[in-house]
Design an enzyme around this catalytic site. Structure first.
Site, mmCIF file in Angstrom:
data_model
loop_
_atom_site.group_PDB
_atom_site.id
_atom_site.type_symbol
_atom_site.label_atom_id
_atom_site.label_comp_id
_atom_site.label_asym_id
_atom_site.label_seq_id
_atom_site.Cartn_x
_atom_site.Cartn_y
_atom_site.Cartn_z
ATOM 1 N N VAL A 60 36.844 -28.552 10.339
ATOM 2 C CA VAL A 60 37.799 -27.558 10.825
ATOM 3 C C VAL A 60 39.157 -27.751 10.154
ATOM 4 O O VAL A 60 39.815 -26.786 9.758
ATOM 5 C CB VAL A 60 37.941 -27.626 12.362
ATOM 6 C CG1 VAL A 60 39.210 -26.907 12.814
ATOM 7 C CG2 VAL A 60 36.746 -26.992 13.034
ATOM 8 N N GLN A 85 36.690 -28.240 20.217
ATOM 9 C CA GLN A 85 36.504 -27.260 19.160
ATOM 10 C C GLN A 85 37.733 -27.160 18.309
ATOM 11 O O GLN A 85 38.809 -27.162 18.800
ATOM 12 C CB GLN A 85 36.192 -25.923 19.805
ATOM 13 C CG GLN A 85 36.382 -24.736 18.932
ATOM 14 C CD GLN A 85 35.556 -24.773 17.746
ATOM 15 O OE1 GLN A 85 34.917 -25.740 17.427
ATOM 16 N NE2 GLN A 85 35.561 -23.732 16.986
ATOM 17 N N TYR A 96 32.322 -34.558 12.685
ATOM 18 C CA TYR A 96 32.010 -33.537 11.686
ATOM 19 C C TYR A 96 32.856 -32.291 11.922
ATOM 20 O O TYR A 96 33.433 -31.720 10.986
ATOM 21 C CB TYR A 96 30.526 -33.181 11.745
ATOM 22 C CG TYR A 96 30.151 -31.991 10.883
ATOM 23 C CD1 TYR A 96 29.994 -32.119 9.509
ATOM 24 C CD2 TYR A 96 29.966 -30.728 11.458
ATOM 25 C CE1 TYR A 96 29.668 -31.019 8.714
ATOM 26 C CE2 TYR A 96 29.630 -29.636 10.677
ATOM 27 C CZ TYR A 96 29.484 -29.782 9.309
ATOM 28 O OH TYR A 96 29.162 -28.699 8.532
ATOM 29 N N HIS A 97 32.949 -31.911 13.170
ATOM 30 C CA HIS A 97 33.699 -30.700 13.502
ATOM 31 C C HIS A 97 35.186 -30.879 13.248
ATOM 32 O O HIS A 97 35.840 -30.005 12.658
ATOM 33 C CB HIS A 97 33.447 -30.322 14.961
ATOM 34 C CG HIS A 97 34.020 -28.989 15.325
ATOM 35 N ND1 HIS A 97 35.202 -28.856 15.996
ATOM 36 C CD2 HIS A 97 33.575 -27.727 15.084
ATOM 37 C CE1 HIS A 97 35.461 -27.580 16.169
ATOM 38 N NE2 HIS A 97 34.506 -26.877 15.631
ATOM 39 N N HIS A 98 35.752 -31.997 13.682
ATOM 40 C CA HIS A 98 37.168 -32.249 13.448
ATOM 41 C C HIS A 98 37.489 -32.254 11.954
ATOM 42 O O HIS A 98 38.513 -31.707 11.522
ATOM 43 C CB HIS A 98 37.569 -33.583 14.072
ATOM 44 C CG HIS A 98 37.987 -33.477 15.501
ATOM 45 N ND1 HIS A 98 39.115 -32.802 15.894
ATOM 46 C CD2 HIS A 98 37.427 -33.955 16.644
ATOM 47 C CE1 HIS A 98 39.238 -32.868 17.210
ATOM 48 N NE2 HIS A 98 38.227 -33.562 17.696
#
Length: 271
Positions: free
Chosen positions: A153, A271, A148-150
């Site tokens: 972002v 992150q 989800y973060h990759h």
């Protein structure tokens, strides 16, 4: 007063002169024109996750120690170099122009250093998707916060780059700073080099702090939206607030599960 202003300009010029390679061809027009391609990249990324997991389901995970060391080391070097340059630039702007100018970053969008590293920063979010390939091929747990973060972002970085969101300077600066530590840790871990046991907790804590600071900068952008170089829209503010909010909740939950609740040790999330 004039002497002070001249000193500030001289200090900035002395500290942040661009290197020759930072004055290379500007990729901004290309990246701004094709920023929508980031959606296609994310779709392909998610499809490859499904295909990769299905492919590896009946197979033994690969070691990939050598490639993982090289991969993490290269990303660590890139992040360290980028962090040194943009942190130097941002701190110089902070002390010569004031805090508000670091938040209202679009005044400096044409600077050679900013153009060079912001373009590489956007492209690096595509490269970092390779982290997931190592997880799948080595048959490690792929948690929701990772993909989800990759994905988000990459989308938000492309969106912010095209729309020149004022707080993008701090977003890039903080992200590179955290990644310089995180990928160094990944390199040491892959190489099985002894490292401080508290380092994963420090990395996750810095990631959470980044979400808090990102939210604050977004709010300041909206408050100062009529200021020169700080123009932003409700759309910018909404997506920034939504993403940083979800990141904060997900990383805080991960921190609780990994370090506060008794269980097997978990890896810090990229992150």
């Amino acid at each position: 007063m004039v002497t002070s202003m001249n000193f500030s300009r001289g200090l900035k010029a002395e500290l942040v002169q661009p290197y020759n390679f930072e004055m290379s061809q500007d990729l901004r027009p290309f990246l701004e024109e094709y920023w929508v391609s980031s959606f296609l990249i994310v779709v392909i990324y998610l499809l490859l996750i499904i295909l990769g997991q299905n492919y590896m389901r009946a197979r033994k995970g690969f070691s990939l120690q050598g490639p993982l060391i090289l991969w993490s080391f290269c990303l660590a070097i890139f992040s360290i170099l980028g962090a040194v340059r943009v942190w130097t630039y941002m701190v110089t702007v902070l002390f010569t122009q004031g805090f508000k100018q670091t938040v209202c970053f679009t005044n400096y969008i044409s600077d050679s250093i900013v153009k060079f590293w912001s373009c590489l920063f956007v492209l690096s979010k595509v490269v970092e998707l390779g982290d997931t390939a190592f997880i799948i091929l080595r048959k490690r747990p792929l948690i929701f916060v990772h993909w989800y973060h990759h994905s988000t972002v990459l989308l938000y970085t492309s969106f912010g780059f095209k729309n020149r969101v004022p707080s993008g300077g701090w977003f890039m600066t903080m992200n590179l700073g955290v990644h310089s530590i995180m990928y160094t840790y990944y390199t040491l871990k892959a190489a099985k080099v002894k490292h401080p046991s508290f380092l994963p907790m420090v990395i996750t804590s810095l990631q959470i702090l980044q979400m808090v600071m990102g939210t604050i900068f977004g709010i300041l952008n909206y408050i100062w939206r009529q200021e020169k170089g700080c123009y932003t829209t409700r759309e910018h503010f909404f997506w920034s607030f939504m993403l940083y909010g979800t990141y904060f909740l997900l990383f805080a939950r991960f921190f609780h599960q990994a370090y506060l609740r008794p269980k097997s040790k978990a890896k810090p999330k990229s992150q």
